[in-house]
Design a protein around this motif. Structure first.
Motif, PDB file in Angstrom:
ATOM      1  N   MET A   1     -40.579  -8.086 -28.453  1.00  0.00           N
ATOM      2  CA  MET A   1     -41.639  -8.898 -27.873  1.00  0.00           C
ATOM      3  C   MET A   1     -41.177 -10.341 -27.690  1.00  0.00           C
ATOM      4  O   MET A   1     -40.314 -10.816 -28.409  1.00  0.00           O
ATOM      5  CB  MET A   1     -42.863  -8.893 -28.791  1.00  0.00           C
ATOM      6  CG  MET A   1     -43.579  -7.573 -28.905  1.00  0.00           C
ATOM      7  SD  MET A   1     -45.105  -7.736 -29.878  1.00  0.00           S
ATOM      8  CE  MET A   1     -44.436  -8.252 -31.460  1.00  0.00           C
ATOM      9  N   LYS A   2     -41.816 -11.021 -26.742  1.00  0.00           N
ATOM     10  CA  LYS A   2     -41.579 -12.449 -26.551  1.00  0.00           C
ATOM     11  C   LYS A   2     -42.734 -13.195 -27.221  1.00  0.00           C
ATOM     12  O   LYS A   2     -43.899 -12.987 -26.883  1.00  0.00           O
ATOM     13  CB  LYS A   2     -41.500 -12.805 -25.067  1.00  0.00           C
ATOM     14  CG  LYS A   2     -41.089 -14.260 -24.803  1.00  0.00           C
ATOM     15  CD  LYS A   2     -41.202 -14.594 -23.332  1.00  0.00           C
ATOM     16  CE  LYS A   2     -40.204 -13.824 -22.483  1.00  0.00           C
ATOM     17  NZ  LYS A   2     -38.808 -14.296 -22.727  1.00  0.00           N
ATOM     18  N   VAL A   3     -42.391 -14.034 -28.195  1.00  0.00           N
ATOM     19  CA  VAL A   3     -43.402 -14.743 -28.979  1.00  0.00           C
ATOM     20  C   VAL A   3     -43.139 -16.241 -28.909  1.00  0.00           C
ATOM     21  O   VAL A   3     -41.998 -16.686 -29.077  1.00  0.00           O
ATOM     22  CB  VAL A   3     -43.374 -14.297 -30.463  1.00  0.00           C
ATOM     23  CG1 VAL A   3     -44.482 -14.984 -31.249  1.00  0.00           C
ATOM     24  CG2 VAL A   3     -43.492 -12.780 -30.588  1.00  0.00           C
ATOM     25  N   ILE A   4     -44.191 -17.020 -28.651  1.00  0.00           N
ATOM     26  CA  ILE A   4     -44.084 -18.467 -28.725  1.00  0.00           C
ATOM     27  C   ILE A   4     -44.902 -18.945 -29.920  1.00  0.00           C
ATOM     28  O   ILE A   4     -46.071 -18.575 -30.073  1.00  0.00           O
ATOM     29  CB  ILE A   4     -44.588 -19.156 -27.443  1.00  0.00           C
ATOM     30  CG1 ILE A   4     -43.771 -18.696 -26.233  1.00  0.00           C
ATOM     31  CG2 ILE A   4     -44.490 -20.676 -27.582  1.00  0.00           C
ATOM     32  CD1 ILE A   4     -44.191 -19.353 -24.925  1.00  0.00           C
ATOM     33  N   ILE A   5     -44.286 -19.742 -30.772  1.00  0.00           N
ATOM     34  CA  ILE A   5     -44.960 -20.274 -31.947  1.00  0.00           C
ATOM     35  C   ILE A   5     -45.090 -21.782 -31.803  1.00  0.00           C
ATOM     36  O   ILE A   5     -44.089 -22.494 -31.647  1.00  0.00           O
ATOM     37  CB  ILE A   5     -44.193 -19.923 -33.235  1.00  0.00           C
ATOM     38  CG1 ILE A   5     -44.146 -18.397 -33.402  1.00  0.00           C
ATOM     39  CG2 ILE A   5     -44.838 -20.584 -34.455  1.00  0.00           C
ATOM     40  CD1 ILE A   5     -43.347 -17.933 -34.600  1.00  0.00           C
ATOM     41  N   PHE A   6     -46.318 -22.264 -31.829  1.00  0.00           N
ATOM     42  CA  PHE A   6     -46.602 -23.696 -31.729  1.00  0.00           C
ATOM     43  C   PHE A   6     -46.842 -24.252 -33.131  1.00  0.00           C
ATOM     44  O   PHE A   6     -47.789 -23.845 -33.804  1.00  0.00           O
ATOM     45  CB  PHE A   6     -47.835 -23.933 -30.854  1.00  0.00           C
ATOM     46  CG  PHE A   6     -47.658 -23.503 -29.431  1.00  0.00           C
ATOM     47  CD1 PHE A   6     -47.221 -24.406 -28.468  1.00  0.00           C
ATOM     48  CD2 PHE A   6     -47.926 -22.194 -29.044  1.00  0.00           C
ATOM     49  CE1 PHE A   6     -47.057 -24.007 -27.141  1.00  0.00           C
ATOM     50  CE2 PHE A   6     -47.765 -21.788 -27.732  1.00  0.00           C
ATOM     51  CZ  PHE A   6     -47.322 -22.698 -26.780  1.00  0.00           C
ATOM     52  N   GLY A   7     -45.966 -25.160 -33.549  1.00  0.00           N
ATOM     53  CA  GLY A   7     -46.073 -25.730 -34.891  1.00  0.00           C
ATOM     54  C   GLY A   7     -45.012 -25.133 -35.801  1.00  0.00           C
ATOM     55  O   GLY A   7     -45.074 -23.951 -36.142  1.00  0.00           O
ATOM     56  N   LEU A   8     -44.029 -25.939 -36.162  1.00  0.00           N
ATOM     57  CA  LEU A   8     -42.907 -25.454 -36.968  1.00  0.00           C
ATOM     58  C   LEU A   8     -42.910 -26.069 -38.370  1.00  0.00           C
ATOM     59  O   LEU A   8     -41.897 -26.538 -38.862  1.00  0.00           O
ATOM     60  CB  LEU A   8     -41.584 -25.743 -36.249  1.00  0.00           C
ATOM     61  CG  LEU A   8     -41.407 -25.019 -34.909  1.00  0.00           C
ATOM     62  CD1 LEU A   8     -40.137 -25.489 -34.219  1.00  0.00           C
ATOM     63  CD2 LEU A   8     -41.392 -23.500 -35.102  1.00  0.00           C
TER      64      LEU A   8
END
Length: 228
Positions: free
Chosen positions: A1-8
């Motif tokens: 899957m392609k996942v974008i995570i906002f906030g590291l």
């Protein structure tokens, strides 16, 4: 899957690394360059941008994303704005971290089905482990039912599942058993790991150091979780 995570932050970074290790394409986004640099060589891509600026999303493959995770943990307003922009720009599944009960209400009003509370969930999990002396791990299905990993009580050792009669005596189902197995690696070093034995039968004998994976009411799990 392609996942974008906002906030590291701690939660977002841990999730990004874990998803990468399990074969997903992960893009990490944060407005602080130092956080982006920390993870840039460990996931597919990391980008420094302000997720509250809708124009900045032109740098992201947002329309090709399967899952968008808003893991922002320092700024409730930024988290809500980011969630709103993502809902506007794409049809990806949205998972949002909540920072307060009001945040919960706003996310629910926005139609976010998957809301996470990492600090509370971690605290609840640790509480279960501390309260039940034999608890190894616990996954709550809802407020009443759980699937739990429980160290084998001494009274069960050497008996079969049929002998113990979990369903009648404890009103629990045995899902499987985790059993210690010794393995030797390529350089000859032996290690001990827990392995799933599969679906146990009635004549499966419970051994010392087995971990029982049980399903049932939390109160019933507590009974065997506190046995000696």
């Amino acid at each position: 899957m392609k996942v974008i995570i906002f906030g590291l932050g701690n939660f977002g970074m841990s999730l990004a690394l874990s998803l990468t290790e399990t074969g997903n394409e992960v893009i990490g986004v944060d407005y602080k360059m130092e956080k982006v640099n920390l993870i840039k060589d460990k996931i597919s891509h990391s980008i420094c941008l302000d997720s509250t600026n809708e124009q900045a999303y032109q740098a992201l493959p947002i329309k090709q994303t399967d899952i968008a995770v808003i893991a922002i943990g320092e700024n409730e307003g930024a988290a809500i704005i980011t969630t709103a922009i993502i809902k506007k720009l794409c049809t990806a599944r949205v998972i949002s971290r909540s920072l307060s009960p009001i945040h919960d209400t706003v996310l629910q009003a926005m139609g976010i089905d998957f809301i996470v509370h990492p600090e509370q969930e971690a605290a609840d999990k640790l509480t279960d482990k501390l309260n039940l002396k034999n608890m190894v791990d616990n996954f709550k299905i809802d407020k009443r039912y759980s699937i739990s990993e429980v160290k084998t009580p001494t009274a069960f050792i050497g008996k079969t599942i049929l002998d113990i009669n979990f369903r009648t005596n404890y009103n629990l189902n045995i899902v499987t058993i985790l059993r210690k197995k010794e393995k030797t690696n390529l350089i000859g070093v032996s290690t001990t790991q827990l392995e799933v034995i599969g679906i146990p039968s009635g004549d499966t004998i419970i051994e010392t150091d087995d971990v029982l994976v049980v399903f049932g009411l939390n109160d019933n799990i507590s009974k065997i979780g506190n046995m000696s």
